[in-house]
Design a protein around this motif. Structure first.
Motif, PDB file in Angstrom:
ATOM      1  N   VAL A 129      29.844  28.867   8.177  1.00  0.00           N
ATOM      2  CA  VAL A 129      31.101  28.126   8.060  1.00  0.00           C
ATOM      3  C   VAL A 129      31.894  28.152   9.358  1.00  0.00           C
ATOM      4  N   CYS A 130      31.967  29.306   9.998  1.00  0.00           N
ATOM      5  CA  CYS A 130      32.810  29.459  11.183  1.00  0.00           C
ATOM      6  C   CYS A 130      32.117  29.037  12.478  1.00  0.00           C
ATOM      7  N   TYR A 131      30.806  29.133  12.514  1.00  0.00           N
ATOM      8  CA  TYR A 131      30.053  28.746  13.713  1.00  0.00           C
ATOM      9  C   TYR A 131      28.862  27.863  13.316  1.00  0.00           C
ATOM     10  N   PRO A 132      29.132  26.695  12.764  1.00  0.00           N
ATOM     11  CA  PRO A 132      28.032  25.866  12.244  1.00  0.00           C
ATOM     12  C   PRO A 132      27.053  25.396  13.312  1.00  0.00           C
ATOM     13  N   TYR A 208      35.090  36.895   3.724  1.00  0.00           N
ATOM     14  CA  TYR A 208      35.389  35.793   2.819  1.00  0.00           C
ATOM     15  C   TYR A 208      36.808  35.272   3.014  1.00  0.00           C
ATOM     16  N   VAL A 209      37.749  36.128   3.376  1.00  0.00           N
ATOM     17  CA  VAL A 209      39.092  35.645   3.711  1.00  0.00           C
ATOM     18  C   VAL A 209      39.032  34.745   4.935  1.00  0.00           C
ATOM     19  N   ARG A 210      38.252  35.160   5.906  1.00  0.00           N
ATOM     20  CA  ARG A 210      38.075  34.336   7.111  1.00  0.00           C
ATOM     21  C   ARG A 210      37.419  33.002   6.750  1.00  0.00           C
ATOM     22  N   ILE A 211      36.404  33.054   5.903  1.00  0.00           N
ATOM     23  CA  ILE A 211      35.739  31.820   5.467  1.00  0.00           C
ATOM     24  C   ILE A 211      36.735  30.910   4.757  1.00  0.00           C
ATOM     25  N   PHE A 212      37.550  31.473   3.899  1.00  0.00           N
ATOM     26  CA  PHE A 212      38.530  30.695   3.150  1.00  0.00           C
ATOM     27  C   PHE A 212      39.536  30.038   4.092  1.00  0.00           C
ATOM     28  N   VAL A 213      40.021  30.800   5.078  1.00  0.00           N
ATOM     29  CA  VAL A 213      40.994  30.260   6.028  1.00  0.00           C
ATOM     30  C   VAL A 213      40.385  29.104   6.815  1.00  0.00           C
ATOM     31  N   VAL A 214      39.153  29.277   7.279  1.00  0.00           N
ATOM     32  CA  VAL A 214      38.488  28.215   8.039  1.00  0.00           C
ATOM     33  C   VAL A 214      38.249  26.991   7.164  1.00  0.00           C
TER      34      VAL A 214
END
Length: 330
Positions: A129-132, A208-214
């Motif tokens: 998610v963050c580095y696709p 998962y918090v980071r994933i949610f924010v992104v």
């Protein structure tokens, strides 16, 4: 001499040193047996379906599915080990001291492997998610296989060392015949809680918090881009809102279910001075701990469309095989 204890309350009525059975109403005992037996069976069946799907269909060979395969294997064996927990519901162990030690060692190893694989899944999703753009380069099939192998090796080594005394001297801490007790001393218990609970939970929650924010920021960016290009701002707003809610729901399910299943067990472990884990005394928290392996297929696999498609293929294949078998037999 005092009056003898009722023979029906003893695990081994012919032995004075026998442990006592847990006193329950017959209806309650039957209900517990039915629930745990059904859970054990469903855990094995659902995880076996995942194993068959990923192993049989070559189109499903991918790094993420390799992690799901590892999770399904560990959870399948945990589902099988639930049978031994069912034996202990009445507080009696009839399989001997060696099998008691083997059961607890295997139980700790495979539950730790399951939790470790969940951490790897969270890392995989974080990178995706963050580095696709970097995901195909950073996350390869070979690297995932190495990570899975290390996860299992570390689980085996750590828990064999943690339970070394119980392995070398089976039944050392039993106080009566028919008891199955494992003792983990204070520092070992702290290490187990940190490595098997605090560290994995911290990593999973943070990622998962980071994933949610992104995901939310991407939804906002997409909404702002299409709002001026297409004169349907309300429709796009609703679609973006649904995307945000879907991400929030996935985060909540993954984190909350994991915490609800494993927190009680580790809280009981922390509250005791020396971490004495008796399956007969802590049956509820142990069974709740096992529920995580029962729910993992629902969380990590049943939400995937490919799994439902594979189930349809397996059903059709099974039906055709059964039909041809009956036809040839006739």
């Amino acid at each position: 001499m005092g009056g003898p204890t009722g023979e029906s309350e003893l695990c081994f009525p012919h032995l004075n040193s026998s442990c006592r059975k847990n006193s329950r109403a017959p209806a309650v005992s039957m209900l517990i047996y039915v629930i745990l037996s059904s859970m054990s069976l469903l855990t094995m069946v659902m995880n076996l379906m995942i194993i068959i799907s990923i192993s049989h269909f070559k189109k499903l060979y991918s790094p993420t599915n390799s992690l799901l395969l590892s999770l399904a294997v560990s959870d399948f064996i945990v589902g099988f080990l639930m049978v031994f927990q069912i034996i202990l519901i009445d507080g009696c162990w009839f399989l001997g001291d060696i099998m008691c030690g083997v059961y607890f060692v295997l139980d700790h190893i495979f539950t730790a492997a399951s939790i470790g694989t969940m951490v790897l899944i969270s890392v995989d999703r974080y990178v995706a998610v963050c580095y696709p753009l970097h995901y195909p380069i950073k996350v390869t099939q070979y690297r995932i296989q190495v990570c899975v192998f290390l996860c299992w090796i570390i689980s085996v080594f750590f828990h064999c060392m943690l339970l070394k005394n119980n392995i070398q001297q089976p039944g050392l801490y039993n106080t009566c015949m028919g008891e199955c007790v494992v003792v983990i001393y204070f520092f070992g218990g702290i290490a187990a809680v940190v490595c098997s609970f605090i560290a994995p939970v911290t990593v999973i929650v943070v990622l998962y918090v980071r994933i949610f924010v992104v995901a939310v920021s991407q939804a906002h960016a997409m909404r702002s881009q299409v709002k001026g290009a297409i004169g349907q701002g309300l429709v796009q707003r609703v679609a973006a809102k649904k995307s945000e809610m879907k991400a929030a729901k996935a985060l909540g399910v993954v984190v909350l279910v994991f915490l609800m299943c494993v927190c009680p067990y580790f809280c009981v472990t922390l509250e005791s001075g020396d971490a004495v884990v008796s399956a007969s005394a802590a049956a509820f928290v142990m069974c709740l701990f096992y529920v995580n392996s029962f729910l993992n297929p629902l969380i990590y696999a049943f939400f995937y469309p490919w799994f439902r498609n594979c189930m349809k293929c397996i059903d059709v294949f099974t039906y055709n095989c059964g039909y041809h078998h009956l036809y040839n037999k006739c």
